[in-house]
Enzyme design. Structure first.
Site, PDB file in Angstrom:
ATOM      1  N   LYS A  70      11.508  53.447  79.077  1.00  0.00           N
ATOM      2  CA  LYS A  70      10.566  52.956  80.028  1.00  0.00           C
ATOM      3  C   LYS A  70       9.487  52.463  78.623  1.00  0.00           C
ATOM      4  O   LYS A  70       8.896  51.265  78.703  1.00  0.00           O
ATOM      5  CB  LYS A  70       9.475  52.806  80.912  1.00  0.00           C
ATOM      6  CG  LYS A  70      10.674  53.968  81.984  1.00  0.00           C
ATOM      7  CD  LYS A  70      10.525  52.551  82.806  1.00  0.00           C
ATOM      8  CE  LYS A  70      12.020  52.649  83.840  1.00  0.00           C
ATOM      9  NZ  LYS A  70      12.494  51.195  85.097  1.00  0.00           N
ATOM     10  N   TYR A  86      14.387  58.701  80.577  1.00  0.00           N
ATOM     11  CA  TYR A  86      14.631  57.567  81.088  1.00  0.00           C
ATOM     12  C   TYR A  86      12.863  57.121  80.904  1.00  0.00           C
ATOM     13  O   TYR A  86      12.158  55.930  80.854  1.00  0.00           O
ATOM     14  CB  TYR A  86      13.773  58.043  83.249  1.00  0.00           C
ATOM     15  CG  TYR A  86      13.490  56.912  84.448  1.00  0.00           C
ATOM     16  CD1 TYR A  86      14.188  56.666  84.512  1.00  0.00           C
ATOM     17  CD2 TYR A  86      11.715  56.999  84.056  1.00  0.00           C
ATOM     18  CE1 TYR A  86      13.720  55.476  85.242  1.00  0.00           C
ATOM     19  CE2 TYR A  86      11.591  56.295  85.189  1.00  0.00           C
ATOM     20  CZ  TYR A  86      12.415  55.600  85.611  1.00  0.00           C
ATOM     21  OH  TYR A  86      12.318  54.586  86.409  1.00  0.00           O
TER      22      TYR A  86
END
Length: 242
Positions: free
Chosen positions: A150, A146
Site C-alpha cells: 500500500k 500488505y
C-alpha cells in the site's frame, strides 16, 4: 510532467474497484445527487456491477482485462478524476507474488494509462486528479507485506505528478454487506467489536460509506490547491460529515 490546464470540459469520473465494498458505496455516492456531480461515471470492471440506483443512465461499465490493460487504454480517455478502491489480500490472491501483482501492479498500470490519456485535457476548474483508497499504517518500508505494498502504491502515484493526489487511509473497514462469500475469519471476529460508534470515535473503524463520501467531497472541493494530500481516519470522518 504534471497536467497542463487547457480548455473546460464536463466533469467525468473513472472508478477502479467498483465491485468491492468501498467501490460500491462510491458508485452510489457519485450518482446520488440530482443532478449528479459527474456527467459520466465509468467503472472499469472484470464483471458488471449490479447497480439499480439513481442516475443509472450516467453509469458506464467497461469490462477490461487487468492483465493487459494497455489494450483497453482508450477507456481511460475523457475523464478528469480517477477513483481507485481496487485491492485484494494475500489469501485471496493465493501468494505474496500474486498479491503484489494484483494489488500494486494493476493499480499503477491503470494510473499511468489514466495520466497519459488525459494530461492534455485538464483544466483550472477540473484538474487531473487521482484518489486512492489505501490503508491505515501504509508504509513503503514496512516489514508487513500488505502495508508495504500500500505504501509503495502511495509513493508511486504521488510521483506521477497529477494535479492533485488524494490518499485515503481508513482504519478497519466496516462493510455494508458480506464480501461476495469470501471467508475472512479475522474480519468476522472483529466486526461485532468494530461496528459501533465507540470504535469509530477511537479511530479503530471506518465505515465504507464514510470513505466513499470523503473521497467525493475531496475530489469536488472548489478552488482546491494542487498537490498531494493524505487523509487518515479522523480526516476521512470529518470530510464525510458522518
Amino acid at each position: 510532467m504534471s497536467a497542463t490546464p487547457t480548455t473546460s470540459a464536463s466533469p467525468a469520473a473513472l472508478v477502479m474497484g467498483a465491485t468491492g465494498a468501498v467501490g460500491k458505496a462510491l458508485i452510489r455516492e457519485l450518482l446520488a445527487d440530482s443532478p449528479p456531480a459527474y456527467s459520466k461515471v465509468t467503472a472499469i470492471v472484470r464483471k458488471e456491477l449490479d447497480y439499480d440506483g439513481p442516475n443509472r443512465d450516467r453509469l458506464v461499465q467497461k469490462i477490461v482485462d487487468f492483465e493487459n490493460l494497455e489494450k483497453d487504454k482508450d477507456v481511460f480517455a475523457g475523464h478528469d478524476t480517477m477513483y481507485c478502491t481496487f485491492g485484494t489480500t494475500k489469501a485471496a490472491a493465493g501468494s505474496a507474488a500474486a498479491f503484489e501483482k494484483i494489488d500494486r501492479d494493476y493499480v499503477l498500470s491503470a494510473a499511468k494509462l489514466f495520466h497519459t490519456a488525459n494530461t492534455d485535457t485538464a483544466t483550472t476548474q477540473r484538474p487531473l486528479q487521482f484518489l486512492y483508497c489505501s490503508s491505515g499504517g501504509a508504509n513503503a518500508r514496512s516489514w508487513f507485506l500488505y502495508m508495504r505494498v500500500k505504501g509503495e502504491i502511495e509513493e508511486a502515484v504521488k510521483n506521477m505528478r497529477f494535479n492533485r493526489v488524494g490518499i485515503f487511509r481508513p482504519a478497519f473497514l466496516v462493510v455494508e454487506e458480506s464480501r461476495g462469500g469470501q471467508k475472512r475469519v479475522a474480519e468476522s471476529l472483529l466486526r461485532p467489536v468494530m461496528d459501533n460508534g465507540v470504535a469509530r470515535w477511537m479511530g479503530l473503524a471506518t465505515p465504507v460509506g464514510a470513505v466513499a463520501r470523503a473521497m467525493k467531497t475531496w475530489a469536488l472541493k472548489a478552488n482546491a490547491a494542487s498537490g498531494n494530500e493524505t487523509l487518515e481516519h479522523k480526516d476521512i470522518m470529518a470530510a464525510s460529515g458522518l
